[in-house]
Design a protein around this motif. Structure first.
Motif, PDB file in Angstrom:
ATOM      1  N   LEU A  22     -33.617  -3.431  72.657  1.00  0.00           N
ATOM      2  CA  LEU A  22     -33.295  -3.891  71.316  1.00  0.00           C
ATOM      3  C   LEU A  22     -34.223  -3.245  70.291  1.00  0.00           C
ATOM      4  O   LEU A  22     -33.786  -2.797  69.227  1.00  0.00           O
ATOM      5  CB  LEU A  22     -33.416  -5.413  71.243  1.00  0.00           C
ATOM      6  N   LYS A  23     -35.513  -3.172  70.605  1.00  0.00           N
ATOM      7  CA  LYS A  23     -36.491  -2.554  69.720  1.00  0.00           C
ATOM      8  C   LYS A  23     -36.141  -1.092  69.463  1.00  0.00           C
ATOM      9  O   LYS A  23     -36.185  -0.609  68.329  1.00  0.00           O
ATOM     10  CB  LYS A  23     -37.884  -2.664  70.334  1.00  0.00           C
ATOM     11  N   ASN A  24     -35.778  -0.358  70.523  1.00  0.00           N
ATOM     12  CA  ASN A  24     -35.426   1.057  70.386  1.00  0.00           C
ATOM     13  C   ASN A  24     -34.185   1.239  69.520  1.00  0.00           C
ATOM     14  O   ASN A  24     -34.089   2.179  68.729  1.00  0.00           O
ATOM     15  CB  ASN A  24     -35.208   1.688  71.756  1.00  0.00           C
ATOM     16  N   LYS A  25     -33.225   0.329  69.683  1.00  0.00           N
ATOM     17  CA  LYS A  25     -31.993   0.406  68.897  1.00  0.00           C
ATOM     18  C   LYS A  25     -32.294   0.210  67.414  1.00  0.00           C
ATOM     19  O   LYS A  25     -31.785   0.937  66.549  1.00  0.00           O
ATOM     20  CB  LYS A  25     -31.000  -0.655  69.365  1.00  0.00           C
ATOM     21  N   VAL A  26     -33.146  -0.771  67.096  1.00  0.00           N
ATOM     22  CA  VAL A  26     -33.516  -1.036  65.712  1.00  0.00           C
ATOM     23  C   VAL A  26     -34.240   0.165  65.116  1.00  0.00           C
ATOM     24  O   VAL A  26     -33.948   0.606  64.001  1.00  0.00           O
ATOM     25  CB  VAL A  26     -34.400  -2.301  65.622  1.00  0.00           C
ATOM     26  N   GLN A  27     -35.181   0.730  65.872  1.00  0.00           N
ATOM     27  CA  GLN A  27     -35.954   1.861  65.376  1.00  0.00           C
ATOM     28  C   GLN A  27     -35.082   3.086  65.135  1.00  0.00           C
ATOM     29  O   GLN A  27     -35.327   3.870  64.212  1.00  0.00           O
ATOM     30  CB  GLN A  27     -37.083   2.189  66.350  1.00  0.00           C
ATOM     31  N   ARG A  28     -34.051   3.270  65.965  1.00  0.00           N
ATOM     32  CA  ARG A  28     -33.133   4.403  65.790  1.00  0.00           C
ATOM     33  C   ARG A  28     -32.433   4.343  64.445  1.00  0.00           C
ATOM     34  O   ARG A  28     -32.088   5.362  63.863  1.00  0.00           O
ATOM     35  CB  ARG A  28     -32.082   4.427  66.907  1.00  0.00           C
ATOM     36  N   HIS A  29     -32.175   3.133  63.976  1.00  0.00           N
ATOM     37  CA  HIS A  29     -31.418   2.949  62.749  1.00  0.00           C
ATOM     38  C   HIS A  29     -32.295   2.793  61.518  1.00  0.00           C
ATOM     39  O   HIS A  29     -31.783   2.781  60.399  1.00  0.00           O
ATOM     40  CB  HIS A  29     -30.505   1.722  62.880  1.00  0.00           C
ATOM     41  N   GLN A  30     -33.593   2.660  61.684  1.00  0.00           N
ATOM     42  CA  GLN A  30     -34.478   2.493  60.534  1.00  0.00           C
ATOM     43  C   GLN A  30     -34.560   3.784  59.730  1.00  0.00           C
ATOM     44  O   GLN A  30     -34.512   4.880  60.280  1.00  0.00           O
ATOM     45  CB  GLN A  30     -35.872   2.069  60.992  1.00  0.00           C
ATOM     46  N   ASN A  31     -34.687   3.614  58.409  1.00  0.00           N
ATOM     47  CA  ASN A  31     -34.719   4.776  57.526  1.00  0.00           C
ATOM     48  C   ASN A  31     -35.698   4.512  56.382  1.00  0.00           C
ATOM     49  O   ASN A  31     -35.416   3.726  55.485  1.00  0.00           O
ATOM     50  CB  ASN A  31     -33.320   5.047  56.967  1.00  0.00           C
ATOM     51  N   PHE A  32     -36.851   5.196  56.423  1.00  0.00           N
ATOM     52  CA  PHE A  32     -37.895   4.989  55.433  1.00  0.00           C
ATOM     53  C   PHE A  32     -38.058   6.197  54.502  1.00  0.00           C
ATOM     54  O   PHE A  32     -39.145   6.463  54.001  1.00  0.00           O
ATOM     55  CB  PHE A  32     -39.228   4.671  56.119  1.00  0.00           C
ATOM     56  N   ILE A  33     -36.958   6.930  54.270  1.00  0.00           N
ATOM     57  CA  ILE A  33     -37.004   8.050  53.335  1.00  0.00           C
ATOM     58  C   ILE A  33     -37.295   7.513  51.932  1.00  0.00           C
ATOM     59  O   ILE A  33     -36.585   6.645  51.428  1.00  0.00           O
ATOM     60  CB  ILE A  33     -35.669   8.831  53.338  1.00  0.00           C
ATOM     61  N   LEU A  34     -38.337   8.032  51.290  1.00  0.00           N
ATOM     62  CA  LEU A  34     -38.710   7.558  49.960  1.00  0.00           C
ATOM     63  C   LEU A  34     -37.710   8.040  48.904  1.00  0.00           C
ATOM     64  O   LEU A  34     -37.097   9.101  49.053  1.00  0.00           O
ATOM     65  CB  LEU A  34     -40.111   8.048  49.606  1.00  0.00           C
ATOM     66  N   PRO A  35     -37.525   7.254  47.846  1.00  0.00           N
ATOM     67  CA  PRO A  35     -36.613   7.660  46.775  1.00  0.00           C
ATOM     68  C   PRO A  35     -36.924   9.049  46.235  1.00  0.00           C
ATOM     69  O   PRO A  35     -38.084   9.389  46.001  1.00  0.00           O
ATOM     70  CB  PRO A  35     -36.837   6.571  45.714  1.00  0.00           C
ATOM     71  N   THR A  36     -35.870   9.821  46.052  1.00  0.00           N
ATOM     72  CA  THR A  36     -36.033  11.197  45.593  1.00  0.00           C
ATOM     73  C   THR A  36     -34.797  11.632  44.818  1.00  0.00           C
ATOM     74  O   THR A  36     -33.735  10.993  44.899  1.00  0.00           O
ATOM     75  CB  THR A  36     -36.254  12.145  46.789  1.00  0.00           C
ATOM     76  N   ILE A  37     -34.907  12.717  44.071  1.00  0.00           N
ATOM     77  CA  ILE A  37     -33.768  13.286  43.358  1.00  0.00           C
ATOM     78  C   ILE A  37     -33.185  14.410  44.205  1.00  0.00           C
ATOM     79  O   ILE A  37     -33.857  15.402  44.478  1.00  0.00           O
ATOM     80  CB  ILE A  37     -34.188  13.821  41.978  1.00  0.00           C
ATOM     81  N   VAL A  38     -31.951  14.240  44.626  1.00  0.00           N
ATOM     82  CA  VAL A  38     -31.264  15.254  45.432  1.00  0.00           C
ATOM     83  C   VAL A  38     -30.826  16.410  44.547  1.00  0.00           C
ATOM     84  O   VAL A  38     -30.957  17.577  44.914  1.00  0.00           O
ATOM     85  CB  VAL A  38     -30.037  14.637  46.146  1.00  0.00           C
ATOM     86  N   GLU A  39     -30.312  16.068  43.362  1.00  0.00           N
ATOM     87  CA  GLU A  39     -29.869  17.102  42.418  1.00  0.00           C
ATOM     88  C   GLU A  39     -30.018  16.553  41.006  1.00  0.00           C
ATOM     89  O   GLU A  39     -29.476  15.487  40.690  1.00  0.00           O
ATOM     90  CB  GLU A  39     -28.418  17.499  42.687  1.00  0.00           C
ATOM     91  N   GLU A  40     -30.736  17.270  40.172  1.00  0.00           N
ATOM     92  CA  GLU A  40     -31.058  16.754  38.835  1.00  0.00           C
ATOM     93  C   GLU A  40     -29.859  16.744  37.903  1.00  0.00           C
ATOM     94  O   GLU A  40     -29.725  15.870  37.046  1.00  0.00           O
ATOM     95  CB  GLU A  40     -32.187  17.576  38.217  1.00  0.00           C
ATOM     96  N   ASN A  41     -28.976  17.733  38.037  1.00  0.00           N
ATOM     97  CA  ASN A  41     -27.797  17.814  37.159  1.00  0.00           C
ATOM     98  C   ASN A  41     -26.525  17.833  38.002  1.00  0.00           C
ATOM     99  O   ASN A  41     -25.734  18.775  37.941  1.00  0.00           O
ATOM    100  CB  ASN A  41     -27.883  19.069  36.286  1.00  0.00           C
ATOM    101  N   PHE A  42     -26.330  16.771  38.759  1.00  0.00           N
ATOM    102  CA  PHE A  42     -25.156  16.681  39.630  1.00  0.00           C
ATOM    103  C   PHE A  42     -23.873  16.610  38.794  1.00  0.00           C
ATOM    104  O   PHE A  42     -22.858  17.208  39.133  1.00  0.00           O
ATOM    105  CB  PHE A  42     -25.286  15.453  40.524  1.00  0.00           C
ATOM    106  N   LEU A  43     -23.912  15.849  37.692  1.00  0.00           N
ATOM    107  CA  LEU A  43     -22.778  15.759  36.769  1.00  0.00           C
ATOM    108  C   LEU A  43     -23.197  16.329  35.421  1.00  0.00           C
ATOM    109  O   LEU A  43     -24.316  16.103  34.967  1.00  0.00           O
ATOM    110  CB  LEU A  43     -22.332  14.305  36.584  1.00  0.00           C
ATOM    111  N   ASN A  44     -22.282  17.068  34.769  1.00  0.00           N
ATOM    112  CA  ASN A  44     -22.584  17.570  33.444  1.00  0.00           C
ATOM    113  C   ASN A  44     -22.198  16.550  32.373  1.00  0.00           C
ATOM    114  O   ASN A  44     -21.623  15.496  32.674  1.00  0.00           O
ATOM    115  CB  ASN A  44     -21.897  18.918  33.194  1.00  0.00           C
ATOM    116  N   PHE A  45     -22.524  16.846  31.119  1.00  0.00           N
ATOM    117  CA  PHE A  45     -22.307  15.900  30.028  1.00  0.00           C
ATOM    118  C   PHE A  45     -20.840  15.490  29.911  1.00  0.00           C
ATOM    119  O   PHE A  45     -20.519  14.307  29.746  1.00  0.00           O
ATOM    120  CB  PHE A  45     -22.785  16.500  28.705  1.00  0.00           C
ATOM    121  N   GLN A  46     -19.950  16.465  29.988  1.00  0.00           N
ATOM    122  CA  GLN A  46     -18.523  16.175  29.846  1.00  0.00           C
ATOM    123  C   GLN A  46     -18.032  15.266  30.976  1.00  0.00           C
ATOM    124  O   GLN A  46     -17.258  14.326  30.742  1.00  0.00           O
ATOM    125  CB  GLN A  46     -17.730  17.487  29.853  1.00  0.00           C
TER     126      GLN A  46
END
Length: 258
Positions: A22-46
């Motif tokens: 059970l512990k291994n299953k939980v750890q497999r699914h844990q995700n501690f990636i810190l907040p970040t910007i993937v793309e700064e201008n994903f959408l344009n103004f229009q």
């Protein structure tokens, strides 16, 4: 072999064996990636303006979150397409059946762009969940009769979902945001690297790290990161509108859901 006197079941291995699995299953699914910007201008103004206008046009389909202690009544929480977290499963599935075709009709170009970018980012086959909603919107605008207001409510949480209830295999969960409209004092996500820090009201925002939002950006964080909207102020016709969705990353597929 051991015997569970409570259930009457016999087990081949000792309790420690099953606890470790059970512990291994939980750890497999844990995700501690810190907040970040993937793309700064994903959408344009229009694109941003087109999406915002459609969200406003569909106001008759907005749903509301019942206020809780600490919420300022001047800025209610509203949704266009409810997320899985926002209600019980039965009501959620009823909502999906109703709203999903409407969202597909009105935001097809946005969804195509999201699908392509997520596929590129994870470099894996990417699909929208068949049983969940398409990406939806968090909407904060002043309630009728108010000229200004402050959203003071902290809601530190992790993004956890019972996908098993929908018959979906769970992988690592990632959360994404695309700001469409932000107030003058901008908008941000507060988060902590200390995953035991789940205070309702911090002594100061400085206790937390901060991801600053920019209209049109694509932001991301892991589901096990403790996070909350940073309180903000609105005046006049200002608004805080964001596209929200999650990705369930399995071994062979990225599944987008909301």
């Amino acid at each position: 072999m051991w015997f569970d006197s409570t259930t009457g079941d016999h087990y081949k291995y000792p309790v420690s064996y099953y606890l470790e699995k059970l512990k291994n299953k939980v750890q497999r699914h844990q995700n501690f990636i810190l907040p970040t910007i993937v793309e700064e201008n994903f959408l344009n103004f229009q694109e941003v303006e087109e999406i915002k206008n459609k969200v406003i046009d569909l106001k008759y389909l907005w749903t509301y979150l019942d206020p809780v202690n600490g919420m300022d009544q001047s800025i209610p929480v509203r949704f266009l397409s409810q997320g899985m977290y926002s209600t019980i499963i039965k009501k959620y599935l009823e909502h999906v059946a109703f709203i999903k075709p409407v969202m597909a009709e009105n935001f097809s170009f946005l969804y195509s762009k999201i699908l392509s970018r997520i596929k590129e980012y994870f470099n894996i086959d990417t699909v929208f969940s068949e049983v969940n909603n398409y990406p939806g919107f968090h909407i904060f605008m002043l309630a009728d009769g108010f000229k200004d207001g402050t959203y003071k409510f902290y809601n530190f949480h992790k993004d956890r979902f019972d996908l098993d209830l929908l018959g979906v295999s769970k992988g690592k969960i990632y959360s994404f945001v695309i700001p469409i409209s932000l107030p003058k004092d901008n908008g941000a996500l507060l988060y902590s690297e200390n995953n035991l820090l789940l205070k309702k009201i911090p002594a100061s925002d400085s206790e937390y790290n901060q991801l600053d939002y920019k209209v049109g950006m694509l932001g991301m964080w892991g589901s096990d990161i403790v996070h909350s909207i940073k309180p903000f102020q609105l005046s006049g016709d200002e608004s805080r509108i964001t596209v929200q969705f999650h990705v369930n990353l399995t071994e062979d597929q990225a599944i987008i859901f909301w």
